[in-house]
Design an enzyme around this catalytic site. Structure first.
Site, PDB file in Angstrom:
ATOM      1  N   LYS A 171      20.236 -11.827  11.673  1.00 21.32           N
ATOM      2  CA  LYS A 171      20.156 -10.951  12.843  1.00 21.32           C
ATOM      3  C   LYS A 171      20.411  -9.508  12.398  1.00 21.32           C
ATOM      4  CE  LYS A 171      22.160 -14.645  15.680  1.00 21.32           C
ATOM      5  NZ  LYS A 171      22.282 -15.648  14.603  1.00 21.32           N
TER       6      LYS A 171
ATOM      7  N   ASP B 265      43.230 -11.171   3.626  1.00 22.89           N
ATOM      8  CA  ASP B 265      44.303 -10.405   2.983  1.00 22.89           C
ATOM      9  C   ASP B 265      44.611  -9.095   3.705  1.00 22.89           C
ATOM     10  OD1 ASP B 265      44.852 -12.273   1.073  1.00 22.89           O
ATOM     11  OD2 ASP B 265      43.572 -11.379  -0.469  1.00 22.89           O
TER      12      ASP B 265
ATOM     13  N   HIS C 186      31.275 -16.738  20.432  1.00 24.39           N
ATOM     14  CA  HIS C 186      30.058 -16.743  19.621  1.00 24.39           C
ATOM     15  C   HIS C 186      30.184 -15.857  18.387  1.00 24.39           C
ATOM     16  CE1 HIS C 186      25.626 -16.340  18.799  1.00 24.39           C
ATOM     17  NE2 HIS C 186      25.683 -17.611  19.144  1.00 24.39           N
TER      18      HIS C 186
ATOM     19  N   LYS D 119      31.198 -14.544  14.703  1.00 19.81           N
ATOM     20  CA  LYS D 119      31.339 -15.185  13.403  1.00 19.81           C
ATOM     21  C   LYS D 119      31.935 -14.147  12.447  1.00 19.81           C
ATOM     22  CE  LYS D 119      26.933 -16.585  15.078  1.00 19.81           C
ATOM     23  NZ  LYS D 119      27.308 -17.623  15.904  1.00 19.81           N
TER      24      LYS D 119
ATOM     25  N   ASP E  36      15.106   3.754  10.757  1.00 18.50           N
ATOM     26  CA  ASP E  36      14.889   4.837   9.784  1.00 18.50           C
ATOM     27  C   ASP E  36      15.639   4.640   8.468  1.00 18.50           C
ATOM     28  OD1 ASP E  36      13.210   6.043  11.565  1.00 18.50           O
ATOM     29  OD2 ASP E  36      14.618   7.577  12.223  1.00 18.50           O
TER      30      ASP E  36
ATOM     31  N   HIS F  70      18.309 -17.641  10.618  1.00 16.83           N
ATOM     32  CA  HIS F  70      19.371 -17.335  11.574  1.00 16.83           C
ATOM     33  C   HIS F  70      19.846 -15.886  11.447  1.00 16.83           C
ATOM     34  CE1 HIS F  70      23.394 -18.458  13.554  1.00 16.83           C
ATOM     35  NE2 HIS F  70      22.467 -18.796  14.425  1.00 16.83           N
TER      36      HIS F  70
END
Length: 493
Positions: A160, A399, A392, A394, A165, A158
């Site tokens: 991504k 703190d 969508h 995440k 470079d 999952h």
């Protein structure tokens, strides 16, 4: 069944020589990206600078900027990589990079069905390598492959990232597809990722190498050997037929109208800097070897002293997780959770199990919000063509100083089955600014979940209404979520 199995095209690694091993390059000093994103001398080596990609069009433009600026290597790693307009635009730019001599390594999870011949065609380019992670063994009968080897194929990559470079990378929740970039789609995802420069870029490259060279990563030439290479004539013909460039250089979707386009042209990109580290699972997690990311995240959460904001589109806290969150709230910590409503969730089975824990969370002192399906995602490229929006992103804010952003949902699948990655940056300026804006945004774009007379209700602060049933959801969707909630599938969600 035997005839069907023997007739399927399958992968047999024993028929092929050992695959080649390759690694990321060193930081490319003096490159275009190095000059553009030069790290100030005042920051130590363990700092990273980041630019938040909060809008879909900015996220697409930034990916293209990295690809077009790359001079040596591009490492691209995704769970979903569609064949729509934005995906084709990125693929074309990757091809152009390869044509000018850039090494392109493209690592894709194999849950999504794609054209093997098409990928082999691209893979045959001398500067492009394509590998599939944990592929289906039967290419023409994927359903049969899944049924015959469910435990393995149920575990997916999952992660991504897109790295250029070894100077800059993009990490976060977005896959490659129209709905992630605010381009015409029936649903528009409110997503989030970050452009990174600094110490975490090499960490992303190192995790890419581990996946690329792992036993679970299969070269396309093992699947379709001896494919002819894509030619410049083929590309020119495709460009003329698709008019892909015109779609992003005129009208509503013209990149040049974006404020970020001007910032990139004028080298006026302000990065937020702070100590940073990359958390990621090892590829062996798909063999049931445990989650390194969960171990690191657990330690991070234990260190949290005052406040915690959790943003997860697919939120299934489980009984033990609910207890931990409630205990944190009762100990005096401010705990806020933002997730999808039933109407905005594109996987209603997830909602069916999450709903079991809502009342315990709210009664335990957790501030719980559900995003509206009608929420405006606030993009210059408007919601044209999109009938609903869906969270969508995440992310976590801890703190009032630490930002956690990556691919991981707060659910059993991310914890136990899929491999995930996330960056953690200590950056109070950005986090405090985001938290100051959050209450207003939630009241406009989400329902606050409360308990009245021992029942869940949804408070719409924008209209002043209090709703007593799942907002904006049809009876069939409610029934589907309820039925999913009685099935023994929580550990698969």
């Amino acid at each position: 069944m035997i005839l069907a199995i023997t007739g399927c095209a399958s992968i047999d690694p024993s028929k092929f020589p050992d695959k080649s091993v390759s690694h990321h390059v060193d930081y490319q000093h003096g490159s275009i990206l190095d000059n553009f994103l030069e790290q100030p001398d005042t920051y130590p080596d363990d700092y990273s600078g980041f630019y938040p990609l909060e809008k879909g069009h900015d996220a697409l433009l930034t990916r293209l900027a990295l690809i077009e600026s790359a001079q040596t290597t591009l490492d691209v790693q995704y769970y979903i990589y569609r064949n729509d307009e934005t995906s084709q635009l990125i693929s074309w730019r990757l091809y152009e990079a390869a044509e000018r001599g850039v090494r392109v390594r493209l690592l894709l999870d194999d849950m999504q069905k794609r054209s093997d011949k098409g990928m082999a065609y691209i893979n045959a380019h001398p500067n492009i390598e394509v590998r599939l992670f944990n592929p289906h063994q039967y290419r023409t009968m994927r359903g049969l492959a899944f049924l015959s080897d469910f435990d393995r194929l149920n575990r997916r990559m999952h992660n991504k990232s897109l790295t250029a470079d070894n100077v800059a990378t993009i990490v976060g929740g977005r896959n490659i597809g129209n709905e992630y970039f605010s381009f015409e789609s029936s649903v528009e995802f409110g997503d989030f990722d970050v452009l990174l420069h600094g110490n975490t870029v090499t960490q992303v490259s190192e995790q890419f190498d581990k996946y690329w060279n792992s036993d679970y990563s299969v070269p396309m030439e093992w699947i379709i050997p001896d494919s002819e290479a894509v030619s410049s004539q083929d590309v020119e013909q495709w460009l003329e037929e698709s008019q892909i460039e015109a779609k992003f250089s005129q009208g509503q979707y013209n990149f040049k109208t974006l404020p970020l386009y001007t910032q990139l042209q004028e080298s006026d990109l302000h990065l937020f800097w702070g100590p940073a580290v990359l958390y990621y699972d090892r590829p062996e997690k798909i063999a049931g070897k445990g989650s390194q990311l969960i171990d690191d995240l657990s330690e991070l959460l234990e260190q949290t002293q005052h406040s915690l904001v959790l943003i997860s589109p697919y939120f299934v806290p489980t009984e033990s997780g609910t207890q931990v969150l409630v205990e944190a709230a009762k100990s005096g910590k401010d705990v806020t959770i933002i997730t999808n409503s039933l109407a905005s969730n594109d996987v209603f089975a997830v909602h069916g199990w999450y709903a079991k824990y809502r009342q315990d969370l709210v009664e335990g002192g957790v501030d719980l919000w559900e995003v509206k399906a009608t929420a405006d995602v606030d993009n210059k490229w408007s919601m044209t063509g999109s009938s609903r929006s869906s969270l969508h992103a995440k992310a976590m804010m801890l703190d009032e100083r630490k930002l956690f952003v990556g691919s991981m949902n707060l659910d059993p699948r991310s914890a136990d089955l899929n491999t995930e990655m996330a960056v953690v940056i200590d950056q109070p300026e950005y986090v405090k600014r985001s938290l100051e804006q959050l209450p207003k945004q939630l009241k406009l774009k989400a329902y606050q979940v409360k308990v009245e007379d021992n029942d869940i209700v949804w408070v719409d602060h924008k209209t002043g209404e209090t709703l007593t049933s799942e907002p904006d959801a049809s009876i069939w969707r409610r029934m589907g979520a309820w039925f999913s909630g009685i099935l023994p599938i929580e550990d698969q969600l």
